[in-house]
Each structure stands twice: as structure tokens, then as C-alpha cells.
Scaffold this motif. Structure first.
Motif, mmCIF file in Angstrom:
data_model
loop_
_atom_site.group_PDB
_atom_site.id
_atom_site.type_symbol
_atom_site.label_atom_id
_atom_site.label_comp_id
_atom_site.label_asym_id
_atom_site.label_seq_id
_atom_site.Cartn_x
_atom_site.Cartn_y
_atom_site.Cartn_z
ATOM 1 N N PHE A 106 8.019 36.301 -7.238
ATOM 2 C CA PHE A 106 8.935 36.812 -8.254
ATOM 3 C C PHE A 106 10.307 36.144 -8.148
ATOM 4 O O PHE A 106 10.973 35.901 -9.154
ATOM 5 C CB PHE A 106 9.082 38.328 -8.112
ATOM 6 N N GLU A 107 10.698 35.844 -6.928
ATOM 7 C CA GLU A 107 11.991 35.189 -6.719
ATOM 8 C C GLU A 107 12.007 33.806 -7.356
ATOM 9 O O GLU A 107 13.006 33.398 -7.963
ATOM 10 C CB GLU A 107 12.259 35.085 -5.213
ATOM 11 N N LYS A 108 10.906 33.100 -7.251
ATOM 12 C CA LYS A 108 10.842 31.745 -7.807
ATOM 13 C C LYS A 108 10.848 31.743 -9.340
ATOM 14 O O LYS A 108 11.351 30.807 -9.956
ATOM 15 C CB LYS A 108 9.585 31.029 -7.297
ATOM 16 N N VAL A 109 10.268 32.778 -9.921
ATOM 17 C CA VAL A 109 10.216 32.819 -11.387
ATOM 18 C C VAL A 109 11.368 33.609 -11.988
ATOM 19 O O VAL A 109 11.433 33.813 -13.203
ATOM 20 C CB VAL A 109 8.866 33.408 -11.861
ATOM 21 N N GLY A 110 12.290 34.052 -11.137
ATOM 22 C CA GLY A 110 13.470 34.747 -11.636
ATOM 23 C C GLY A 110 13.248 36.181 -12.045
ATOM 24 O O GLY A 110 13.959 36.709 -12.905
ATOM 25 N N VAL A 111 12.265 36.841 -11.431
ATOM 26 C CA VAL A 111 11.977 38.245 -11.746
ATOM 27 C C VAL A 111 12.399 39.113 -10.569
ATOM 28 O O VAL A 111 12.080 38.810 -9.419
ATOM 29 C CB VAL A 111 10.474 38.451 -12.033
ATOM 30 N N GLU A 112 13.118 40.188 -10.850
ATOM 31 C CA GLU A 112 13.555 41.103 -9.799
ATOM 32 C C GLU A 112 12.935 42.479 -10.041
ATOM 33 O O GLU A 112 13.395 43.248 -10.890
ATOM 34 C CB GLU A 112 15.075 41.223 -9.786
ATOM 35 N N PRO A 113 11.868 42.824 -9.320
ATOM 36 C CA PRO A 113 11.227 44.135 -9.510
ATOM 37 C C PRO A 113 12.165 45.268 -9.115
ATOM 38 O O PRO A 113 12.926 45.155 -8.134
ATOM 39 C CB PRO A 113 10.012 44.075 -8.575
ATOM 40 N N GLN A 114 12.136 46.336 -9.862
ATOM 41 C CA GLN A 114 12.921 47.524 -9.559
ATOM 42 C C GLN A 114 11.986 48.584 -8.968
ATOM 43 O O GLN A 114 11.144 49.139 -9.667
ATOM 44 C CB GLN A 114 13.596 48.046 -10.820
ATOM 45 N N VAL A 115 12.134 48.837 -7.674
ATOM 46 C CA VAL A 115 11.261 49.767 -6.979
ATOM 47 C C VAL A 115 12.093 50.847 -6.315
ATOM 48 O O VAL A 115 13.085 50.551 -5.629
ATOM 49 C CB VAL A 115 10.406 49.046 -5.907
ATOM 50 N N GLU A 116 11.735 52.093 -6.533
ATOM 51 C CA GLU A 116 12.433 53.216 -5.893
ATOM 52 C C GLU A 116 11.617 53.671 -4.694
ATOM 53 O O GLU A 116 10.480 54.125 -4.824
ATOM 54 C CB GLU A 116 12.599 54.366 -6.883
ATOM 55 N N ARG A 117 12.190 53.554 -3.534
ATOM 56 C CA ARG A 117 11.490 53.901 -2.292
ATOM 57 C C ARG A 117 11.834 55.331 -1.899
ATOM 58 O O ARG A 117 12.999 55.690 -1.770
ATOM 59 C CB ARG A 117 11.886 52.928 -1.184
#
Length: 213
Positions: A106-117
Motif C-alpha cells: 500500500f505504501e508503494k501505491v500511495g494508499v494509506e489504510p485507516q484501521v482502528e485498533r
């Protein structure tokens, strides 16, 4: 036939001949009649005419749950015998748990997942955010593998009438030659596949020239 005079369906069944559908399946190309990912389910109820099950085991590519399921079905036919060919060997490499991490992708394709832990052991979101395994996730998987191992040792111990210490010693010795497996009572005998087939035919009163299945 369903009524065509009413505005709403009557609920009656409309009969259609299956011949056309059957012919399409019969002469159709396989890749058109069976879709990718199709699962073939074969139900084999226990029939009084069935007096034995010949289970030819090859290399299994499945998880622990499937192995447990196979074992339960084998135990249904409790009077089972285990044969192996002379060129076979046995080895246990241990248990493993595999998981993938896509944080780097995801870092390489410019995507930042939003995850609530929610808690440190709630590691499902780690696959999306991390590049490697967290210590908490490693702890959970290690505990899981330990439980599976203890369960396996306990079941084999009861099934083979051996102590847990004998089972663990068997595991730790690594690769076994087939003669050793017979000597220690892990298998019934050493036979080739055609020898097992002939033996079953003799027991079932089937002529040698006839097929077993």
C-alpha cells in the motif's frame, strides 16, 4: 402449467423438460459448463453394502482444520489398517502459521489504510498496516500452535496406545525409514499399492481380474 390468465402468479409449478438443458451440459465445452472456482461435492452416505474404505493418501495440501475433519471421518471406520510402500518415508517438520502483510504494498501505491485498533491482541488490521508481524500477533499465533500441538500429541497417544513421551520422541527424531515405522507399530505393514488391492479383493471375495472400485 402455470396459469397465464391471472395478473399475479398462482404459485403452481411450471414443468419444463430437462432434455434441452441436459443436452447443453452434455455437448457444451467444459470451461463453459463448469465455472472457475467450482467446488464438487460428493456425498457418500454409509450404505450396508459398503464393507470397507480404501483410502489412498497422497501429499496433502490443506490446513489443520481439514486434517482434523479427515481424521474424524476415518475414525468412523474404526477398524482401519495402515499400509505404506517400501520406498516411503515419514518426516515431521513441525507446525507453522502463515500470515501476509500488505503495508509495504500500500505504501508503494500511495494508499494509506485507516484501521482502528481496539486492543493490542486485535491484530486483524495488522495485515493492512504493517510490513511484519507484531510481538502481540506472534504471541497469539505461538499459543495457537502450541495448543494444536498438544491436542495432536494427546490424540495420537490415545489412538496408538503410546505415552506422550513416546510420541514426542518420535517427532523429535525427524525422518523415519519405513521399516522403523512398522517395527514401532505406527503402520500395519509394508505393501505396494497393487498388493493392498489384491488383499482387499481376497477379503471381499472379488475376482482378481475385476476392478476394486
Amino acid at each position: 402449467m402455470a396459469s397465464t390468465t391471472n395478473e399475479y402468479p398462482t404459485g403452481e409449478l411450471e414443468y419444463k423438460s430437462p432434455r434441452a438443458s441436459f443436452l447443453r451440459r452434455l455437448i457444451g465445452y467444459p470451461w463453459l459448463t463448469v465455472h472457475n472456482g467450482t467446488v464438487l461435492l460428493i456425498k457418500l452416505p454409509y450404505d450396508p453394502h459398503i464393507c470397507g474404505v480404501y483410502l489412498h493418501i497422497e501429499t496433502l495440501n490443506c490446513g489443520w482444520a481439514k486434517i482434523e475433519e479427515i481424521r474424524r471421518h476415518i475414525l468412523d471406520f474404526r477398524k482401519s489398517e495402515l499400509y505404506a510402500p517400501p520406498n516411503a518415508y515419514f518426516s515431521l517438520y513441525g507446525l507453522t502459521a502463515l500470515t501476509d502483510f500488505y503495508g509495504g504494498v500500500f505504501e508503494k501505491v500511495g494508499v494509506e489504510p485507516q484501521v482502528e485498533r481496539i486492543g493490542k491482541y486485535k491484530s486483524a488490521g495488522d495485515q493492512l498496516t504493517r510490513k511484519n508481524m507484531s510481538e502481540e500477533n506472534r504471541e497469539v499465533l505461538t499459543t495457537l500452535i502450541d495448543n494444536i500441538y498438544e491436542n495432536w500429541v494427546d490424540k495420537v497417544s490415545k489412538d496408538k496406545g503410546k505415552s506422550k513421551e513416546e510420541i514426542e520422541s518420535f517427532i523429535n527424531e525427524g525422518v523415519y525409514q519405513i521399516e522403523k515405522l512398522k517395527e514401532d507399530g505406527w503402520i500395519t505393514d509394508i505393501k505396494y499399492d497393487d498388493e493392498v488391492t489384491s488383499m482387499l479383493k481376497t477379503r471381499l471375495g472379488i475376482a482378481e481380474k475385476k476392478k476394486l472400485v
